[in-house]
Write a protein that holds these residues in place. Structure first.
Motif, PDB file in Angstrom:
ATOM      1  N   CYS A  62      24.487  15.449 -13.149  1.00  0.00           N
ATOM      2  CA  CYS A  62      25.748  15.193 -12.452  1.00  0.00           C
ATOM      3  C   CYS A  62      26.799  14.575 -13.371  1.00  0.00           C
ATOM      4  O   CYS A  62      27.988  14.613 -13.078  1.00  0.00           O
ATOM      5  N   CYS A  79      16.657  14.282 -13.736  1.00  0.00           N
ATOM      6  CA  CYS A  79      18.114  14.358 -13.903  1.00  0.00           C
ATOM      7  C   CYS A  79      18.652  15.669 -13.320  1.00  0.00           C
ATOM      8  O   CYS A  79      18.122  16.745 -13.576  1.00  0.00           O
ATOM      9  N   CYS A  96      22.522   6.169 -10.367  1.00  0.00           N
ATOM     10  CA  CYS A  96      22.009   7.526 -10.571  1.00  0.00           C
ATOM     11  C   CYS A  96      21.437   8.061  -9.260  1.00  0.00           C
ATOM     12  O   CYS A  96      20.571   7.430  -8.658  1.00  0.00           O
ATOM     13  N   CYS A 139      26.352   9.051 -15.112  1.00  0.00           N
ATOM     14  CA  CYS A 139      25.982   7.955 -16.021  1.00  0.00           C
ATOM     15  C   CYS A 139      26.878   7.938 -17.248  1.00  0.00           C
ATOM     16  O   CYS A 139      27.315   6.876 -17.686  1.00  0.00           O
TER      17      CYS A 139
END
Ligand code: SF4
Length: 66
Positions: free
Chosen positions: A13, A10, A55, A16
Protein backbone atom coordinates in the motif's frame (compact mmCIF):
# COMPACT_ATOMS: atom_id res chain seq x y z
CA UNK A 1 15.75 0.17 17.30
CA UNK A 2 15.48 -1.65 13.97
CA UNK A 3 12.48 -2.65 11.94
CA UNK A 4 11.63 -5.46 9.56
CA UNK A 5 8.87 -6.14 7.05
CA UNK A 6 7.22 -9.50 6.49
CA UNK A 7 6.97 -9.47 2.72
CA UNK A 8 4.38 -12.27 2.80
CA UNK A 9 1.99 -9.98 4.68
CA UNK A 10 2.76 -6.73 2.86
CA UNK A 11 0.02 -5.64 0.45
CA UNK A 12 2.17 -2.91 -1.13
CA UNK A 13 0.00 0.00 0.00
CA UNK A 14 2.99 2.30 0.42
CA UNK A 15 1.77 3.80 3.67
CA UNK A 16 4.90 3.02 5.66
CA UNK A 17 7.15 4.76 3.16
CA UNK A 18 4.80 7.74 3.10
CA UNK A 19 4.95 8.00 6.89
CA UNK A 20 8.65 7.31 7.36
CA UNK A 21 10.75 7.24 4.23
CA UNK A 22 13.91 7.37 6.35
CA UNK A 23 13.28 3.75 7.35
CA UNK A 24 10.90 2.18 4.83
CA UNK A 25 11.25 1.97 1.09
CA UNK A 26 9.32 0.22 -1.63
CA UNK A 27 11.43 -2.21 -3.64
CA UNK A 28 11.22 -2.93 -7.36
CA UNK A 29 8.57 -5.58 -6.77
CA UNK A 30 6.40 -3.09 -4.92
CA UNK A 31 6.95 -4.56 -1.47
CA UNK A 32 8.11 -2.54 1.49
CA UNK A 33 11.53 -3.09 2.98
CA UNK A 34 12.98 -1.70 6.16
CA UNK A 35 16.46 -0.29 5.79
CA UNK A 36 19.00 -2.15 7.87
CA UNK A 37 19.75 0.81 10.07
CA UNK A 38 19.66 1.33 13.81
CA UNK A 39 17.12 4.11 14.31
CA UNK A 40 18.27 6.38 17.10
CA UNK A 41 16.73 9.74 16.16
CA UNK A 42 13.64 10.10 18.35
CA UNK A 43 11.49 11.79 15.71
CA UNK A 44 12.31 9.21 13.06
CA UNK A 45 11.74 6.44 15.58
CA UNK A 46 8.29 7.83 16.45
CA UNK A 47 7.39 8.02 12.76
CA UNK A 48 8.64 4.48 12.17
CA UNK A 49 6.58 3.22 15.11
CA UNK A 50 3.54 5.06 13.73
CA UNK A 51 4.13 3.31 10.41
CA UNK A 52 4.49 -0.04 12.15
CA UNK A 53 1.27 0.45 14.11
CA UNK A 54 -0.54 1.84 11.07
CA UNK A 55 0.35 -0.96 8.68
CA UNK A 56 -3.01 -2.43 7.60
CA UNK A 57 -1.72 -6.00 7.68
CA UNK A 58 0.65 -5.72 10.65
CA UNK A 59 3.52 -6.66 8.35
CA UNK A 60 6.02 -4.47 10.21
CA UNK A 61 7.66 -5.48 13.44
CA UNK A 62 10.64 -4.57 15.50
CA UNK A 63 13.79 -6.39 14.47
CA UNK A 64 15.38 -7.82 17.59
CA UNK A 65 19.04 -8.69 17.46
CA UNK A 66 20.44 -11.32 19.70
FE1 SF4 B 1 3.37 -3.12 3.19
FE2 SF4 B 1 2.39 -2.44 5.56
FE3 SF4 B 1 4.14 -0.85 4.33
FE4 SF4 B 1 1.64 -1.07 3.40
S1 SF4 B 1 2.24 -0.19 5.37
S2 SF4 B 1 3.56 -1.10 2.17
S3 SF4 B 1 1.22 -3.25 3.82
S4 SF4 B 1 4.52 -2.94 5.09
Amino acid sequence: MKFKVNEDACICCGACQAICEEVFEINDEGFAEAKDVEVTDEEIKENAIDAMEGCPTSAISEKKED
